[in-house]
Design an enzyme around this catalytic site. Structure first.
Site, short mmCIF file in Angstrom:
data_model
loop_
_atom_site.label_atom_id
_atom_site.label_comp_id
_atom_site.label_asym_id
_atom_site.label_seq_id
_atom_site.Cartn_x
_atom_site.Cartn_y
_atom_site.Cartn_z
N ALA A 50 0.94 -1.23 -0.11
CA ALA A 50 0.12 -0.05 0.06
C ALA A 50 1.00 1.28 -0.02
O ALA A 50 2.00 1.11 0.29
CB ALA A 50 -0.88 0.03 1.18
N SER B 98 -0.78 8.52 -0.77
CA SER B 98 -0.87 9.17 -1.76
C SER B 98 -0.08 10.48 -1.54
O SER B 98 0.08 10.85 -0.57
CB SER B 98 -2.41 9.31 -2.45
OG SER B 98 -2.96 8.30 -2.78
N HIS C 201 -4.13 14.23 -2.78
CA HIS C 201 -5.19 14.28 -1.40
C HIS C 201 -5.65 15.59 -1.58
O HIS C 201 -7.04 16.01 -1.42
CB HIS C 201 -4.35 14.35 -0.04
CG HIS C 201 -4.10 12.74 0.31
ND1 HIS C 201 -3.12 12.64 0.73
CD2 HIS C 201 -4.80 11.66 0.08
CE1 HIS C 201 -2.94 11.12 1.27
NE2 HIS C 201 -4.27 10.79 0.58
N ASP D 56 -10.03 -0.69 5.05
CA ASP D 56 -9.04 -1.17 4.71
C ASP D 56 -9.07 -2.62 4.64
O ASP D 56 -9.51 -3.17 5.78
CB ASP D 56 -7.81 -0.67 5.07
CG ASP D 56 -6.57 -0.93 4.14
OD1 ASP D 56 -6.06 0.35 3.41
OD2 ASP D 56 -5.99 -1.82 3.94
N HIS D 57 -8.48 -3.46 3.72
CA HIS D 57 -8.57 -4.85 3.93
C HIS D 57 -7.40 -5.53 4.47
O HIS D 57 -7.36 -6.80 4.72
CB HIS D 57 -8.90 -5.64 2.72
CG HIS D 57 -7.93 -5.21 1.32
ND1 HIS D 57 -8.41 -5.23 0.24
CD2 HIS D 57 -6.77 -4.69 1.50
CE1 HIS D 57 -7.51 -5.00 -0.52
NE2 HIS D 57 -6.60 -4.65 0.08
N GLY E 161 -13.18 -2.88 0.95
CA GLY E 161 -13.67 -1.39 0.39
C GLY E 161 -14.36 -1.61 -0.99
O GLY E 161 -15.22 -0.45 -1.19
N THR F 56 -7.90 -3.97 -4.72
CA THR F 56 -7.78 -5.47 -5.13
C THR F 56 -8.18 -6.20 -4.00
O THR F 56 -8.59 -5.22 -2.97
CB THR F 56 -6.80 -6.13 -6.13
OG1 THR F 56 -6.65 -7.53 -6.10
CG2 THR F 56 -5.33 -5.82 -5.06
N GLN G 257 -2.86 -8.02 -3.14
CA GLN G 257 -1.86 -6.86 -2.87
C GLN G 257 -0.67 -7.33 -2.07
O GLN G 257 0.29 -6.74 -2.22
CB GLN G 257 -2.95 -6.15 -2.06
CG GLN G 257 -2.47 -4.68 -1.30
CD GLN G 257 -3.19 -3.55 -0.38
OE1 GLN G 257 -4.25 -3.35 -1.09
NE2 GLN G 257 -2.39 -3.04 0.54
#
Length: 233
Positions: free
Chosen positions: A59, A62, A67, A118-119, A152, A224, A229
């Site tokens: 991850a 950004s 942002h 978040d996963h 998500g 994904t 990920q």
């Protein structure tokens, strides 16, 4: 002009974003100033660089200019008392900024709520620690900021519908679940595409009609599942 926006401090970074016309709203600039980016990165000396940075587990956080673009785009729907979903919340940084935007300025007013999903469970726990370090522990404790582990792409219907949805990774197609969880009216800022990606503004009007508009070409990590990920997609 984004590459010129890096600073030595959080305030300098935000001032540079404003000077280069990436930030145009005082509300967004004030909210970004209140959330110290150094609390949300792994490499503190690079905290105020205007570039994406790895936060582990495949991850990134950004770049600040992205942002800023997202917040300016969503701003009409980020009124005090609004409910917001951040998909791919990662470090928790944007949830903190969003919290400052939807929090009322006077006591007794309706409280806003920000949900980050978040996963990657490790990132969710890390993000909670980051938000606490940034002085927002009370907001976590009373539920004004909620950080959850989940897919998500399916949104988080338990806290919806949402005035605004931000998606921090590129989805191959527009997830219908997220569209369904937008309020009428509401707006989503989402990168869409695989090899060629663009930011889409997805807006639902007061009657439920949905319109989509491409804003700019981008390069984001893919939205994904957790296993892909972790394997590097």
């Amino acid at each position: 002009m984004a590459w010129r926006c890096s600073g030595r401090t959080n305030v300098e970074l935000i001032n540079n974003l404003s000077r280069n016309s990436i930030l145009s709203s005082d509300r967004v600039a004030d909210a970004m100033t209140k959330a110290d980016r150094a609390n949300y990165v792994l490499h503190k000396p690079e905290a105020y660089q205007d570039s994406p940075q790895s936060i582990g587990h495949g991850a990134t956080i950004s770049a600040p200019h992205m942002h800023a673009h997202a917040l300016e785009n969503l701003l009409p729907f980020l009124k005090p008392g609004a409910t917001v979903l951040d998909v791919g919340s990662g470090s928790g940084y944007l949830c903190a900024v969003l919290h400052h935007l939807v929090s009322p300025s006077h006591p007794g007013a309706s409280q806003g709520k920000v949900v980050g999903i978040d996963h990657i469970p490790e990132l969710v726990e890390w993000s909670k620690n980051n938000v606490r370090k940034d002085g927002l522990g009370d907001a976590l404790d009373d539920g004004r900021i909620l950080m959850v582990t989940g897919d998500g792409r399916e949104g988080y219907s338990a806290a919806g519908p949402y005035d605004a949805i931000h998606v921090g990774a590129a989805s191959p197609t527009l997830p219908q679940s997220l569209v369904d969880q937008l309020k009428s009216p509401g707006r989503m800022f989402i990168p869409v595409g695989s090899y060629s990606q663009a930011i889409w503004q997805v807006e639902k009007d007061a009657h439920g009609a949905v319109t989509k508009r491409e804003l700019m070409d981008v390069v984001y990590v893919p939205l994904t599942d957790a296993e892909r990920q972790k394997r590097g997609y």
